[in-house]
Design an enzyme around this catalytic site. Structure first.
Site, short mmCIF file in Angstrom:
data_model
loop_
_atom_site.label_atom_id
_atom_site.label_comp_id
_atom_site.label_asym_id
_atom_site.label_seq_id
_atom_site.Cartn_x
_atom_site.Cartn_y
_atom_site.Cartn_z
N TYR A 68 -3.95 -1.58 7.60
CA TYR A 68 -5.08 -2.47 7.88
C TYR A 68 -5.45 -2.43 9.36
O TYR A 68 -4.58 -2.30 10.22
CB TYR A 68 -4.74 -3.92 7.53
CG TYR A 68 -4.66 -4.21 6.05
CD1 TYR A 68 -5.81 -4.26 5.28
CD2 TYR A 68 -3.44 -4.44 5.44
CE1 TYR A 68 -5.73 -4.54 3.92
CE2 TYR A 68 -3.35 -4.73 4.08
CZ TYR A 68 -4.51 -4.77 3.33
OH TYR A 68 -4.44 -5.04 2.00
N GLN A 126 -0.37 2.31 -5.92
CA GLN A 126 -1.79 2.65 -5.81
C GLN A 126 -2.57 2.32 -7.10
O GLN A 126 -3.68 1.80 -7.03
CB GLN A 126 -1.93 4.14 -5.51
CG GLN A 126 -2.94 4.37 -4.43
CD GLN A 126 -2.79 5.73 -3.76
OE1 GLN A 126 -1.96 6.54 -4.17
NE2 GLN A 126 -3.58 5.98 -2.76
N ASP A 161 -3.69 -1.41 -7.25
CA ASP A 161 -4.36 -1.96 -6.07
C ASP A 161 -5.78 -2.48 -6.39
O ASP A 161 -6.77 -1.78 -6.23
CB ASP A 161 -4.41 -0.86 -4.99
CG ASP A 161 -4.97 -1.34 -3.68
OD1 ASP A 161 -5.38 -2.52 -3.59
OD2 ASP A 161 -5.00 -0.54 -2.73
N ARG A 170 0.84 -1.20 0.00
CA ARG A 170 0.00 0.00 0.00
C ARG A 170 0.87 1.24 0.00
O ARG A 170 0.96 1.96 0.98
CB ARG A 170 -0.91 -0.05 1.20
CG ARG A 170 -1.88 -1.16 1.02
CD ARG A 170 -2.82 -1.21 2.12
NE ARG A 170 -4.11 -1.56 1.59
CZ ARG A 170 -5.20 -1.57 2.30
NH1 ARG A 170 -5.17 -1.21 3.56
NH2 ARG A 170 -6.33 -1.93 1.76
N SER A 212 -8.50 -2.64 -3.52
CA SER A 212 -9.22 -1.40 -3.26
C SER A 212 -10.27 -1.13 -4.35
O SER A 212 -11.36 -0.65 -4.06
CB SER A 212 -8.25 -0.21 -3.18
OG SER A 212 -7.48 -0.32 -2.01
P1 NAD Z 1 -10.23 -3.50 5.32
O1 NAD Z 1 -11.02 -3.94 4.13
O2 NAD Z 1 -9.07 -4.29 5.75
O3 NAD Z 1 -11.21 -3.38 6.59
C1 NAD Z 1 -12.33 -2.56 6.55
C2 NAD Z 1 -12.35 -1.63 7.74
O4 NAD Z 1 -12.79 -2.36 8.91
C3 NAD Z 1 -11.00 -1.01 8.13
O5 NAD Z 1 -11.13 0.40 8.09
C4 NAD Z 1 -10.75 -1.54 9.55
O6 NAD Z 1 -10.13 -0.57 10.38
C5 NAD Z 1 -12.16 -1.80 10.01
N1 NAD Z 1 -12.25 -2.71 11.17
C6 NAD Z 1 -11.61 -3.90 11.38
N2 NAD Z 1 -11.98 -4.41 12.57
C7 NAD Z 1 -12.87 -3.53 13.13
C8 NAD Z 1 -13.60 -3.50 14.34
N3 NAD Z 1 -13.48 -4.47 15.23
N4 NAD Z 1 -14.39 -2.44 14.57
C9 NAD Z 1 -14.50 -1.44 13.69
N5 NAD Z 1 -13.85 -1.41 12.51
C10 NAD Z 1 -13.04 -2.45 12.24
O7 NAD Z 1 -9.81 -1.97 5.16
P2 NAD Z 1 -9.27 -1.26 3.86
O8 NAD Z 1 -10.38 -0.95 2.94
O9 NAD Z 1 -8.16 -2.07 3.35
O10 NAD Z 1 -8.74 0.14 4.43
C11 NAD Z 1 -7.91 0.26 5.56
C12 NAD Z 1 -7.12 1.59 5.44
O11 NAD Z 1 -6.11 1.51 4.47
C13 NAD Z 1 -7.98 2.79 5.06
O12 NAD Z 1 -7.54 3.90 5.78
C14 NAD Z 1 -7.67 2.98 3.61
O13 NAD Z 1 -7.91 4.29 3.17
C15 NAD Z 1 -6.20 2.62 3.59
N6 NAD Z 1 -5.74 2.22 2.25
C16 NAD Z 1 -4.56 2.76 1.78
C17 NAD Z 1 -4.10 2.41 0.52
C18 NAD Z 1 -2.82 2.99 -0.01
O14 NAD Z 1 -2.17 3.71 0.70
N7 NAD Z 1 -2.43 2.69 -1.23
C19 NAD Z 1 -4.81 1.51 -0.27
C20 NAD Z 1 -6.00 0.97 0.25
C21 NAD Z 1 -6.44 1.34 1.51
#
Ligand code: NAD
Length: 389
Positions: A235, A133, A136, A128, A139
């Site tokens: 994550y 990006q 990905d 990430r 995403s």
């Molecule tokens: P994910 O699909 O792994 O999980 C979904 C969400 O569930 C996450 O936000 C996680 O914090 C939340 N979660 C897990 N357990 C929980 C609980 N017990 N209670 C409440 N919430 C809970 O998440 P994702 O879509 O991969 O995104 C995670 C982060 O990574 C976000 O901030 C996203 O913007 C970021 N991200 C960054 C990049 C990058 O930098 N290239 C790419 C994708 C995502």
């Protein structure tokens, strides 16, 4: 290098790994593209569109695997646990396979893939970083899932989403709660807002508050703090059962007051935490809807059944899996763009980059008969690979 695109074989899968739009970019750097006849039809891309862009159509799967140096798939064996194993005899040593491979899934399956001698790349392992990006795919698919989850809820709910002021009186807007404000959750917030609902969202990562608010959602603050809520990759992390119990207790009232709840809370490689109990469901108003995007990972709602919609106390709990396939045109387009960006990065002059950078290293799952990925080996508690990458 010849890229082969077989038709996806997972039952009900409608996406395709490459769409005609990306073919010129791949041909420009010397790739040849073979597409199995009909591979894109269900996503809205008939064979003629591929040939127009310079791809060759081949009649069947055997021809694709037989001729391709690199096989581009959406669901490879691993993530396709129904028909994926039929590809094993078609794979050959040194061939490259790319797609969703569920690298933190079954070790037996990964070993079967490794044993064919293919060099496989799991798109789930994409780092990430800003650089990666555009590659990905996880995403991209999460974006589609978040959007579609809200549409499903909207058509299932016996209420209207927006506030309406009509000659027949005023209709109050629906209240939508999103639990888990990652990529899917944020898109769900945006979609529900566009439809006019009043949206709140909760995530255990404090960093998500600002993102929720920037989309016009109300951030639900709970008076508990997760320990190291976020890992180095961004994550959410697994918490202990007492934390989840406290979350359930504190979320109870907000859930009960919501007409729609969309849950997306997952932790890589772990069963999803249960955040909505049967009791909490029974306190919701009749007709309410829960869409559980974590259904395939065990579900965030205690009552969720993966792949089914169940009704309990007049609340519908939708546990549909593989939602991205229900928007196949754009899901395929986004996936194809991610994959193209990835392939242009890892293949130079018709060969895999010799001195693999972080992107190549972190996504390579198997090579030369072994599971070579350090993170996956550690997760599966395997000794470090002899050819440690
Ligand atoms: P994910 O699909 O792994 O999980 C979904 C969400 O569930 C996450 O936000 C996680 O914090 C939340 N979660 C897990 N357990 C929980 C609980 N017990 N209670 C409440 N919430 C809970 O998440 P994702 O879509 O991969 O995104 C995670 C982060 O990574 C976000 O901030 C996203 O913007 C970021 N991200 C960054 C990049 C990058 O930098 N290239 C790419 C994708 C995502």
């Amino acid at each position: 290098m010849i890229i082969g695109v077989p038709k996806e074989s997972y039952p009900g899968e409608r996406r395709v790994a490459l769409v005609p739009l990306v073919i010129p970019n791949l041909k420009k750097v010397g790739f040849e593209i073979l597409v199995q006849s009909g591979a894109g039809v269900e996503a809205g891309y008939p064979d003629a569109l591929y040939t127009e862009k310079g791809a060759k159509i081949v009649p069947d799967r055997t021809a694709v695997f037989g001729q391709a140096d690199l096989v581009a798939q959406v669901l490879c064996y691993g993530s396709n646990d129904v028909t994926g194993n039929e590809d094993l005899p078609l794979m050959r040593r040194g061939q490259i396979i790319t797609g969703f491979l569920r690298p933190l899934g079954s070790v037996d399956v990964l070993q079967q893939i490794a044993a064919t001698g293919v060099t496989s790349f799991a798109v789930e392992l994409m780092p990430r970083t800003t650089r990666a990006q555009s590659m990905d795919a996880l995403s991209s698919m999460a974006t589609i899932c978040g959007y579609k989850a809200v549409l499903l809820a909207a058509v299932t709910l016996p209420r209207i989403f927006p506030m309406l002021t009509t000659a027949a009186g005023t209709i109050t807007p629906s209240r939508v709660l999103i639990i888990g404000a990652g990529v899917a959750g944020l898109q769900a917030i945006a979609t529900a807002r566009r439809l006019g609902a009043v949206v709140s969202a909760y995530d255990m990562r404090p960093a998500s508050k600002e993102q929720v608010q920037s989309l016009g959602g109300r951030f639900v603050e709970l008076p508990i703090e997760a320990k190291d809520a976020q890992d180095a990759r961004g994550y959410g992390t697994a918490q202990d059962e007492s934390f989840y119990a406290k979350q359930r207790e504190l979320l109870g009232r907000t859930v009960a007051e919501s007409d729609v709840v969309v849950t997306t809370a997952v932790v890589p490689g772990k069963k999803a935490p249960v955040l909505i109990t049967a009791d909490m469901v029974r306190k919701m108003a009749p007709g309410s809807v829960i869409v559980d995007l974590a259904a395939e990972r065990g579900g965030n709602c205690e009552l969720t059944k993966a792949g089914e919609t169940i009704v309990d106390h007049d609340v519908k709990i939708i546990g549909r899996i593989n939602l991205a396939t229900e928007v196949p045109y754009h899901a395929s387009q986004m996936y194809a763009r991610n994959l193209t960006s990835f392939l242009l990065h890892i293949v130079k002059d018709g060969k895999l980059q010799a001195n693999g950078d972080e992107i190549l290293r972190e996504t390579m799952l198997t090579q030369g008969g072994e599971i070579v990925n350090a993170r996956v080996r550690e997760f599966l508690k395997l000794a470090p690979a002899p050819t440690a990458r």
